[in-house]
Design a protein around this motif. Structure first.
Motif, PDB file in Angstrom:
ATOM      1  N   PRO A 169      22.881 103.314 124.728  1.00  0.00           N
ATOM      2  CA  PRO A 169      24.339 103.151 124.859  1.00  0.00           C
ATOM      3  C   PRO A 169      24.987 102.638 123.584  1.00  0.00           C
ATOM      4  CG  PRO A 169      23.187 101.384 126.003  1.00  0.00           C
ATOM      5  CD  PRO A 169      22.134 102.342 125.550  1.00  0.00           C
ATOM      6  N   PHE A 170      26.248 102.951 123.428  1.00  0.00           N
ATOM      7  CA  PHE A 170      27.040 102.480 122.294  1.00  0.00           C
ATOM      8  C   PHE A 170      27.127 100.961 122.337  1.00  0.00           C
ATOM      9  CE2 PHE A 170      31.627 101.937 120.702  1.00  0.00           C
ATOM     10  CZ  PHE A 170      31.213 101.774 119.392  1.00  0.00           C
ATOM     11  N   ASN A 171      26.916 100.330 121.191  1.00  0.00           N
ATOM     12  CA  ASN A 171      26.918  98.874 121.099  1.00  0.00           C
ATOM     13  C   ASN A 171      28.352  98.362 120.935  1.00  0.00           C
ATOM     14  OD1 ASN A 171      26.467  96.182 120.644  1.00  0.00           O
ATOM     15  ND2 ASN A 171      24.828  96.474 119.165  1.00  0.00           N
ATOM     16  N   LEU A 172      28.957  97.946 122.020  1.00  0.00           N
ATOM     17  CA  LEU A 172      30.342  97.484 122.005  1.00  0.00           C
ATOM     18  C   LEU A 172      30.500  96.098 121.387  1.00  0.00           C
ATOM     19  CD1 LEU A 172      31.377  98.706 125.563  1.00  0.00           C
ATOM     20  CD2 LEU A 172      32.464  99.431 123.427  1.00  0.00           C
ATOM     21  N   THR A 173      29.419  95.328 121.332  1.00  0.00           N
ATOM     22  CA  THR A 173      29.513  93.955 120.830  1.00  0.00           C
ATOM     23  C   THR A 173      29.221  93.850 119.338  1.00  0.00           C
ATOM     24  OG1 THR A 173      27.195  93.498 121.390  1.00  0.00           O
ATOM     25  CG2 THR A 173      28.851  93.037 123.080  1.00  0.00           C
ATOM     26  N   SER A 174      28.790  94.931 118.720  1.00  0.00           N
ATOM     27  CA  SER A 174      28.472  94.876 117.295  1.00  0.00           C
ATOM     28  C   SER A 174      29.750  94.796 116.467  1.00  0.00           C
ATOM     29  CB  SER A 174      27.664  96.106 116.879  1.00  0.00           C
ATOM     30  OG  SER A 174      28.457  97.269 116.991  1.00  0.00           O
ATOM     31  N   VAL A 175      29.610  94.320 115.233  1.00  0.00           N
ATOM     32  CA  VAL A 175      30.740  94.278 114.313  1.00  0.00           C
ATOM     33  C   VAL A 175      30.888  95.670 113.706  1.00  0.00           C
ATOM     34  CG1 VAL A 175      31.667  93.276 112.206  1.00  0.00           C
ATOM     35  CG2 VAL A 175      30.364  91.847 113.796  1.00  0.00           C
ATOM     36  N   GLY A 176      31.998  96.312 113.974  1.00  0.00           N
ATOM     37  CA  GLY A 176      32.196  97.663 113.481  1.00  0.00           C
ATOM     38  C   GLY A 176      31.593  98.709 114.407  1.00  0.00           C
ATOM     39  N   SER A 177      32.076  99.933 114.284  1.00  0.00           N
ATOM     40  CA  SER A 177      31.639 101.014 115.160  1.00  0.00           C
ATOM     41  C   SER A 177      30.475 101.807 114.596  1.00  0.00           C
ATOM     42  CB  SER A 177      32.807 101.981 115.420  1.00  0.00           C
ATOM     43  OG  SER A 177      33.934 101.305 115.929  1.00  0.00           O
ATOM     44  N   PHE A 178      30.435 101.974 113.268  1.00  0.00           N
ATOM     45  CA  PHE A 178      29.488 102.881 112.642  1.00  0.00           C
ATOM     46  C   PHE A 178      28.399 102.144 111.858  1.00  0.00           C
ATOM     47  CE2 PHE A 178      33.465 105.104 113.174  1.00  0.00           C
ATOM     48  CZ  PHE A 178      33.087 106.348 113.655  1.00  0.00           C
ATOM     49  N   LYS A 179      27.268 102.813 111.729  1.00  0.00           N
ATOM     50  CA  LYS A 179      26.194 102.279 110.896  1.00  0.00           C
ATOM     51  C   LYS A 179      26.672 102.281 109.444  1.00  0.00           C
ATOM     52  CE  LYS A 179      22.515 104.257 113.790  1.00  0.00           C
ATOM     53  NZ  LYS A 179      21.362 105.202 113.829  1.00  0.00           N
ATOM     54  N   PRO A 180      26.277 101.276 108.653  1.00  0.00           N
ATOM     55  CA  PRO A 180      26.646 101.264 107.231  1.00  0.00           C
ATOM     56  C   PRO A 180      26.129 102.531 106.555  1.00  0.00           C
ATOM     57  CG  PRO A 180      25.723  99.151 107.897  1.00  0.00           C
ATOM     58  CD  PRO A 180      25.503 100.085 109.045  1.00  0.00           C
ATOM     59  N   TYR A 181      26.955 103.114 105.702  1.00  0.00           N
ATOM     60  CA  TYR A 181      26.631 104.436 105.159  1.00  0.00           C
ATOM     61  C   TYR A 181      25.372 104.457 104.305  1.00  0.00           C
ATOM     62  CZ  TYR A 181      28.053 103.282 100.392  1.00  0.00           C
ATOM     63  OH  TYR A 181      28.118 102.738  99.139  1.00  0.00           O
ATOM     64  N   TYR A 182      25.064 103.353 103.590  1.00  0.00           N
ATOM     65  CA  TYR A 182      23.974 103.391 102.624  1.00  0.00           C
ATOM     66  C   TYR A 182      22.599 103.502 103.276  1.00  0.00           C
ATOM     67  CZ  TYR A 182      24.380  98.401 103.754  1.00  0.00           C
ATOM     68  OH  TYR A 182      24.500  97.205 104.428  1.00  0.00           O
ATOM     69  N   GLN A 183      22.390 102.898 104.449  1.00  0.00           N
ATOM     70  CA  GLN A 183      21.074 102.985 105.102  1.00  0.00           C
ATOM     71  C   GLN A 183      20.782 104.391 105.615  1.00  0.00           C
ATOM     72  OE1 GLN A 183      21.297  99.878 108.031  1.00  0.00           O
ATOM     73  NE2 GLN A 183      20.850  98.247 106.553  1.00  0.00           N
ATOM     74  N   PRO A 184      21.679 105.030 106.384  1.00  0.00           N
ATOM     75  CA  PRO A 184      21.428 106.410 106.813  1.00  0.00           C
ATOM     76  C   PRO A 184      21.337 107.385 105.633  1.00  0.00           C
ATOM     77  CG  PRO A 184      23.148 105.413 108.148  1.00  0.00           C
ATOM     78  CD  PRO A 184      22.900 104.488 107.003  1.00  0.00           C
ATOM     79  N   TYR A 185      22.148 107.171 104.595  1.00  0.00           N
ATOM     80  CA  TYR A 185      22.108 108.072 103.449  1.00  0.00           C
ATOM     81  C   TYR A 185      20.753 108.002 102.757  1.00  0.00           C
ATOM     82  CZ  TYR A 185      23.342 110.460  99.132  1.00  0.00           C
ATOM     83  OH  TYR A 185      23.366 111.333  98.076  1.00  0.00           O
TER      84      TYR A 185
END
Length: 324
Positions: A169-185
């Protein structure tokens, strides 16, 4: 009791829904620092709960935004890239100047400089809240249809799970909606290199194909998002099927984006004296666009996997890498 986000009509929205959406919107805007909005958020927070209550009252009374035009904000022109084209009969030698000004003057003498610009959105805080609210309640369902092993960029943060067969499930309690771009990149790049290395170590011929869709955002019409055929195709059917209320919310988001695109094109025409216009398309500067631009390529992902069967395939939004 933990919070769950479920859209059951504008009348059923609560202050908590808007507080969670505001928290997400603020973090997303501050992380994406290319779109300055710190002052707007600071002013909005001077009386945060009152402002959220006014927004909640408006959405309940008018079944969504009262006036789309008030949510469009302003248009900003930012540099995209600077390219060059050799002039006719120019002689490009290998002359080198240590003085930068002299080097640039010499370069301009034999080349035509071609600057490119893009239009981005500068939205009011309430638009960012609306965008985050849609992601919290509806947009995360679209994101869940994308293959985590293939699509790396602009992915939502999800709760960890040891069971790969259960959707996280989508993490509603995390700071920000998206994963930081540098790790997935970095993961996208490293996985591609690892696939190449593995093929070479096993003495197999390998072809690496890198594709980048030109002016991708500027050519997207978001209307496809509300198509029932499209939703069924990507997997939003059966238990994931959008309710009538969720479809209504999505249609209002699409209407907002299309209005922005139309007005951005008009704005661009007033900036140039030529027939070459700066395209509007899908707005850059609003988080819903990241979901929409990603899910649009779902069919392409499937075709590449099924028809080309590459050794490795990975996509970072509109950048694709295939190892065959």
């Amino acid at each position: 009791m933990s919070y769950t986000a479920q859209f059951e009509g504008w009348d059923n929205l609560t202050q908590i829904d808007l507080i969670v959406a505001y928290r997400k919107a603020k973090a997303d805007c501050f992380i994406e620092d290319g779109f300055p909005s710190a002052i707007d958020f600071a002013e909005f927070e001077e009386d945060l709960l009152t402002n959220l209550d006014k927004l909640l009252e408006e959405w309940k009374e008018h079944n969504g935004p009262k006036s789309i035009s008030s949510y469009l904000g302003h248009f900003r022109v930012v540099p995209k890239k600077l390219s060059s084209k050799p002039k006719e009969n120019s002689k490009n030698g290998h002359t080198h100047f240590s003085n930068k000004k002299r080097a640039f003057k010499h370069f301009c003498g034999s080349n035509t400089i071609i600057p490119e610009f893009r239009i981005v959105g500068n939205f009011p805080v309430k638009t960012h809240i609306l965008s985050a609210l849609w992601i919290n309640m509806v947009g995360h369902k679209f994101d869940s249809c994308l293959n985590e092993g293939d699509v790396y960029g602009a992915r939502l943060k999800r709760l960890k799970s040891n069971n790969k067969n259960i959707e996280r499930p989508f993490n509603l309690t995390s700071v920000g909606s998206f994963k930081p771009y540098y790790q997935p990149y970095q993961q996208w790049r490293n996985n591609g290199l690892s696939a190449i290395r593995s093929e070479l170590e096993n003495k197999r011929a390998v072809v690496a194909v890198s594709l980048d869709l030109k002016s991708y955002y500027h050519t997207i019409d978001p209307s496809f998002l509300t198509s029932q055929d499209f939703q069924d195709t990507i997997g939003l059917d059966k238990d994931k099927k959008l309710s009538e209320d969720e479809q209504d919310f999505t249609k209002k988001i699409v209407k907002l984006l299309k209005n922005w695109g139309t007005n951005a094109t008009k704005f661009a025409k007033g900036l140039t004296n030529t027939d070459t216009a700066i395209p509007g398309g899908l707005v850059i500067g609003l988080t819903v666009s990241r979901i929409i631009s990603n899910v649009l390529l779902w069919k392409l992902d499937q075709l590449i996997r099924e028809e080309l069967t590459p050794v490795h395939y990975g996509r970072y939004v509109d950048d694709m890498l295939m190892i065959c």
